[in-house]
Design a protein around this motif. Structure first.
Motif, mmCIF file in Angstrom:
data_model
loop_
_atom_site.group_PDB
_atom_site.id
_atom_site.type_symbol
_atom_site.label_atom_id
_atom_site.label_comp_id
_atom_site.label_asym_id
_atom_site.label_seq_id
_atom_site.Cartn_x
_atom_site.Cartn_y
_atom_site.Cartn_z
ATOM 1 N N SER A 331 0.845 -1.191 0.000
ATOM 2 C CA SER A 331 0.000 0.000 0.000
ATOM 3 C C SER A 331 0.880 1.241 0.000
ATOM 4 C CB SER A 331 -0.919 0.014 1.230
ATOM 5 O OG SER A 331 -0.147 0.081 2.425
ATOM 6 N N ALA A 332 0.302 2.331 -0.493
ATOM 7 C CA ALA A 332 0.975 3.635 -0.472
ATOM 8 C C ALA A 332 -0.098 4.682 -0.205
ATOM 9 C CB ALA A 332 1.668 3.914 -1.796
ATOM 10 N N ASP A 333 0.074 5.441 0.848
ATOM 11 C CA ASP A 333 -0.913 6.465 1.154
ATOM 12 C C ASP A 333 -0.284 7.855 1.049
ATOM 13 O OD1 ASP A 333 0.617 6.734 3.434
ATOM 14 O OD2 ASP A 333 -0.845 5.767 4.754
ATOM 15 N N ASP A 334 -1.060 8.868 1.421
ATOM 16 C CA ASP A 334 -0.573 10.244 1.319
ATOM 17 C C ASP A 334 0.684 10.466 2.148
ATOM 18 O OD1 ASP A 334 -2.641 10.863 -0.372
ATOM 19 O OD2 ASP A 334 -3.960 11.556 1.231
ATOM 20 N N ALA A 335 0.724 9.849 3.324
ATOM 21 C CA ALA A 335 1.889 10.027 4.196
ATOM 22 C C ALA A 335 3.148 9.454 3.564
ATOM 23 C CB ALA A 335 1.630 9.379 5.557
ATOM 24 N N ASP A 336 3.013 8.313 2.860
ATOM 25 C CA ASP A 336 4.171 7.716 2.189
ATOM 26 C C ASP A 336 4.701 8.645 1.092
ATOM 27 O OD1 ASP A 336 3.955 5.419 3.747
ATOM 28 O OD2 ASP A 336 2.586 4.467 2.325
ATOM 29 N N ILE A 337 3.777 9.202 0.295
ATOM 30 C CA ILE A 337 4.193 10.102 -0.780
ATOM 31 C C ILE A 337 4.837 11.357 -0.198
ATOM 32 C CG2 ILE A 337 3.439 11.429 -2.773
ATOM 33 C CD1 ILE A 337 3.300 8.399 -3.149
ATOM 34 N N ARG A 338 4.258 11.851 0.878
ATOM 35 C CA ARG A 338 4.841 13.046 1.504
ATOM 36 C C ARG A 338 6.239 12.750 2.035
ATOM 37 N NH1 ARG A 338 1.958 17.310 5.580
ATOM 38 N NH2 ARG A 338 3.803 18.584 5.981
ATOM 39 N N MET A 339 6.424 11.577 2.607
ATOM 40 C CA MET A 339 7.735 11.190 3.120
ATOM 41 C C MET A 339 8.776 11.194 2.008
ATOM 42 S SD MET A 339 8.799 7.562 4.902
ATOM 43 C CE MET A 339 7.366 7.632 5.964
ATOM 44 N N LEU A 340 8.420 10.611 0.862
ATOM 45 C CA LEU A 340 9.342 10.583 -0.271
ATOM 46 C C LEU A 340 9.630 11.995 -0.773
ATOM 47 C CD1 LEU A 340 7.928 7.619 -2.412
ATOM 48 C CD2 LEU A 340 9.919 7.582 -0.938
ATOM 49 N N ALA A 341 8.581 12.774 -0.933
ATOM 50 C CA ALA A 341 8.738 14.107 -1.510
ATOM 51 C C ALA A 341 9.596 15.006 -0.624
ATOM 52 C CB ALA A 341 7.364 14.736 -1.733
ATOM 53 N N GLN A 342 9.402 14.932 0.684
ATOM 54 C CA GLN A 342 10.181 15.776 1.588
ATOM 55 C C GLN A 342 11.628 15.322 1.681
ATOM 56 O OE1 GLN A 342 7.703 15.545 5.175
ATOM 57 N NE2 GLN A 342 7.068 17.664 4.838
ATOM 58 N N ALA A 343 11.865 14.012 1.553
ATOM 59 C CA ALA A 343 13.239 13.503 1.651
ATOM 60 C C ALA A 343 14.016 13.726 0.366
ATOM 61 C CB ALA A 343 13.223 12.018 2.004
ATOM 62 N N HIS A 369 1.797 17.257 -2.616
ATOM 63 C CA HIS A 369 3.106 17.059 -1.977
ATOM 64 C C HIS A 369 4.210 17.096 -3.028
ATOM 65 C CE1 HIS A 369 1.304 16.455 1.810
ATOM 66 N NE2 HIS A 369 1.050 15.157 1.721
ATOM 67 N N LEU A 370 4.007 16.389 -4.124
ATOM 68 C CA LEU A 370 5.015 16.370 -5.183
ATOM 69 C C LEU A 370 5.164 17.752 -5.805
ATOM 70 C CD1 LEU A 370 4.053 12.970 -6.874
ATOM 71 C CD2 LEU A 370 5.959 13.403 -5.313
ATOM 72 N N TYR A 371 4.056 18.443 -6.002
ATOM 73 C CA TYR A 371 4.089 19.803 -6.535
ATOM 74 C C TYR A 371 4.843 20.743 -5.596
ATOM 75 C CZ TYR A 371 2.156 24.532 -7.084
ATOM 76 O OH TYR A 371 2.003 25.894 -7.195
ATOM 77 N N ARG A 372 4.626 20.572 -4.323
ATOM 78 C CA ARG A 372 5.192 21.518 -3.348
ATOM 79 C C ARG A 372 6.670 21.261 -3.086
ATOM 80 N NH1 ARG A 372 3.199 22.027 2.990
ATOM 81 N NH2 ARG A 372 4.746 23.598 3.644
ATOM 82 N N TYR A 373 7.063 19.992 -2.918
ATOM 83 C CA TYR A 373 8.413 19.689 -2.441
ATOM 84 C C TYR A 373 9.388 19.318 -3.561
ATOM 85 C CZ TYR A 373 6.172 19.477 2.157
ATOM 86 O OH TYR A 373 5.464 19.776 3.290
ATOM 87 N N CYS A 374 8.891 18.951 -4.731
ATOM 88 C CA CYS A 374 9.784 18.449 -5.791
ATOM 89 C C CYS A 374 9.609 19.283 -7.059
ATOM 90 C CB CYS A 374 9.498 16.975 -6.083
ATOM 91 S SG CYS A 374 9.632 15.897 -4.642
ATOM 92 N N PRO A 375 10.187 20.468 -7.110
ATOM 93 C CA PRO A 375 9.968 21.367 -8.249
ATOM 94 C C PRO A 375 10.622 20.904 -9.538
ATOM 95 C CG PRO A 375 11.617 22.279 -6.765
ATOM 96 C CD PRO A 375 11.046 21.080 -6.071
ATOM 97 N N ASN A 376 11.555 19.943 -9.472
ATOM 98 C CA ASN A 376 12.281 19.517 -10.672
ATOM 99 C C ASN A 376 11.681 18.282 -11.334
ATOM 100 O OD1 ASN A 376 14.218 21.580 -10.207
ATOM 101 N ND2 ASN A 376 15.313 20.246 -8.784
ATOM 102 N N LEU A 377 10.583 17.765 -10.822
ATOM 103 C CA LEU A 377 9.996 16.547 -11.375
ATOM 104 C C LEU A 377 9.633 16.725 -12.849
ATOM 105 C CD1 LEU A 377 7.634 15.112 -8.603
ATOM 106 C CD2 LEU A 377 9.440 13.878 -9.809
ATOM 107 N N GLN A 378 10.032 15.724 -13.636
ATOM 108 C CA GLN A 378 9.696 15.700 -15.055
ATOM 109 C C GLN A 378 8.704 14.580 -15.373
ATOM 110 O OE1 GLN A 378 10.955 17.863 -17.419
ATOM 111 N NE2 GLN A 378 11.987 18.992 -15.787
#
Length: 494
Positions: A331-343, A369-378
């Motif tokens: 499983s992957a929830d919002d908290a998991d995605i946030r953890m990845l994005a912030q790290a 989360h991805l929009y906020r913490y990972c500005p270089n995502l392609q």
């Protein structure tokens, strides 16, 4: 040029045309051999003019009939003999040779030239490949000392591994090595510590290895791809310190006979993180492959966040790819995605290419989360997501003072509504508009092309049968894509 058939046509008698099918083709080759048209100076010079422009050669003798294979070998021998034993491909840079018999090696080694830079050897049904491989590499080193990349895909005994690596070590300009298995840590060490080797790919690390203490350092290796069971891989990472590694691919195998637990995966990633430089590693691909019956409890259910927690200290990660077999439940929830994005704020590519169990991430939270913490995502690929409920779920808006996000590709394996079986049109349109608000730079033409491919694939099937990787789209995500393509990005998104 990737095959020899067009070349043989240059030497064919006037009334002989080489067909594309192997069986009659062998008869044509026999006619070319008998005609000996290459003895005509004009035909020979024209042949050499064409061969001087060939840079790549893919030679596959494994799928042909025995008669055709023997005709090819005989013609090549005749041409080489007529050319004084020298290669008739003087500018060859890459060769891929798929052979069946050890006797083939004696025929093709004269094709090796000083211009060769990439060599791939794949053998099928060889009774005793060990001496052939050693002889082949030795002749390659003598004729093509500047080879930079070698792939060897053939079975060989553990006793031959040391000789194999010794021959590879003789190539002073070798940068990349691919072999299909290794069983000895000492041989692996000899390979990865060679100063000029920057990339190593071992399809399978076999048998349990005893960890070395203290670990040995590897100073120049930049790329590493390994496959195997968790035990040997963990021992390997406990024994090595990769000081310059930037790209890694780990393929973890399991089966009903090979028990695999979530703890095994976590231990593997923990040992991997210890073995690499936290500031150097930028690209990690992790796959867990195998088959389990649906009711087999051998592999526990797990959360994505628990598994990747050991590697979150890799702060310079720019690409993370994770895939599993369908019989692994996670499983992957919002908290998991946030953890990845912030790290991993430097992420440029995030691929989570697998099915998941509930709870599922919501686009209003996970995507933000991805929009906020990972500005270089392609590029982003996410598992099945749950659509937000207006008035219930928090739906944060894009920051008005931020530059447009650079994301160009977003793919979702499925969109699940909070209630009901199907995604309503209003839900799909709302989600499409929200995605475009966050990521205004998405490649809409790419979505239109994917939808067209889906329709073409669907039209090619009858009676409702439709299951093709080229065109299959989950209905909910397909509906969202359709709305994304229909919305005028320049209007009505605010």
């Amino acid at each position: 040029m990737s095959e020899l058939l067009p070349l043989w046509q240059l030497l064919a008698p006037q009334n002989v045309r080489i067909p594309r099918w192997p069986e009659p083709e062998s008869e044509c080759l026999k006619k070319i051999i008998s005609a000996r048209e290459y003895e005509d100076p004009e035909r020979w010079n024209r042949f050499l003019w064409h061969t001087a422009h060939i840079r790549e050669l893919d030679l596959d003798l494994t799928s042909d009939s025995e008669e055709h294979r023997e005709a090819q070998l005989l013609l090549i021998q005749d041409i080489l003999k007529h050319n004084g034993g020298k290669s008739f491909l003087p500018a060859l840079c890459r060769i891929e040779w798929l052979g069946r018999s050890p006797a083939d090696a004696c025929v093709f080694t004269p094709l090796f030239t000083s211009t060769l830079r990439i060599a791939t050897f794949r053998f099928d049904e060889m009774d005793d490949p060990d001496p052939v491989i050693v002889t082949l590499l030795r002749r390659l080193c003598e004729s093509s000392p500047f080879v930079a990349d070698i792939t060897i895909d053939v079975g060989y005994t553990p006793e031959a591994e040391s000789s194999l690596v010794q021959e590879l070590a003789a190539f002073d300009h070798l940068r990349g090595v691919t072999v299909n298995h290794l069983t000895q840590l000492s041989v692996f060490r000899d390979l990865i510590t060679k100063s000029n080797v920057a990339s190593v790919d071992v399809a399978e690390i076999e048998d349990p290895w005893l960890a070395l203490s203290p670990p040995f350092a590897v100073h120049n290796l930049c790329e590493l791809s390994l496959g195997g069971q968790s035990g040997p891989l963990i021992s390997l990472f406990q024994s090595v310190r990769f000081q310059a590694l930037t790209h890694a691919k780990l393929s973890l195998f399991f089966s009903p006979e090979i028990h695999l637990t979530v703890g095994d995966v976590i231990s593997l990633l923990a040992s991997f993180c210890t073995a690499v430089s936290l500031s150097s590693l930028q690209n990690l691909e992790l796959s867990i492959d195998g088959f389990l019956p649906r009711d087999d409890p051998s592999m526990d259910e797990f959360a994505l966040g628990d598994v990747v927690a050991p590697i979150l200290p890799l702060r310079n990660m720019s690409c993370f790819r994770f895939s599993t077999s369908e019989t692994i439940y996670w499983s992957a929830d919002d908290a998991d995605i946030r953890m990845l994005a912030q790290a991993w704020t430097k992420l440029e590519e995030l691929i989570l290419a697998c099915a998941t169990l509930p709870p599922r991430p919501t686009p209003s939270t996970a995507l933000h989360h991805l929009y906020r913490y990972c500005p270089n995502l392609q590029e982003v690929v996410l598992p099945c997501i749950r659509c937000p409920v207006v008035g219930v779920d928090s739906i944060p808006a894009p920051a008005p003072d931020r530059a447009p996000h650079e994301l160009s590709y977003l793919y979702v394996y499925g969109c699940v509504p909070a209630h009901g079986a199907d995604l309503l049109d209003a839900q799909a349109e709302g989600l499409a508009r929200y995605i475009l608000e966050l990521f205004s730079g998405l490649d809409i033409e790419g979505y239109r092309f994917a939808l067209d491919e889906c329709e073409r694939a669907r039209a090619s099937y009858v009676d409702g049968a439709f299951d093709t990787a080229a065109g299959a789209l989950e209905p909910g995500w397909q509906k969202v894509m359709q709305y994304m393509c229909s919305i005028d990005v320049g209007e009505g998104l605010s």
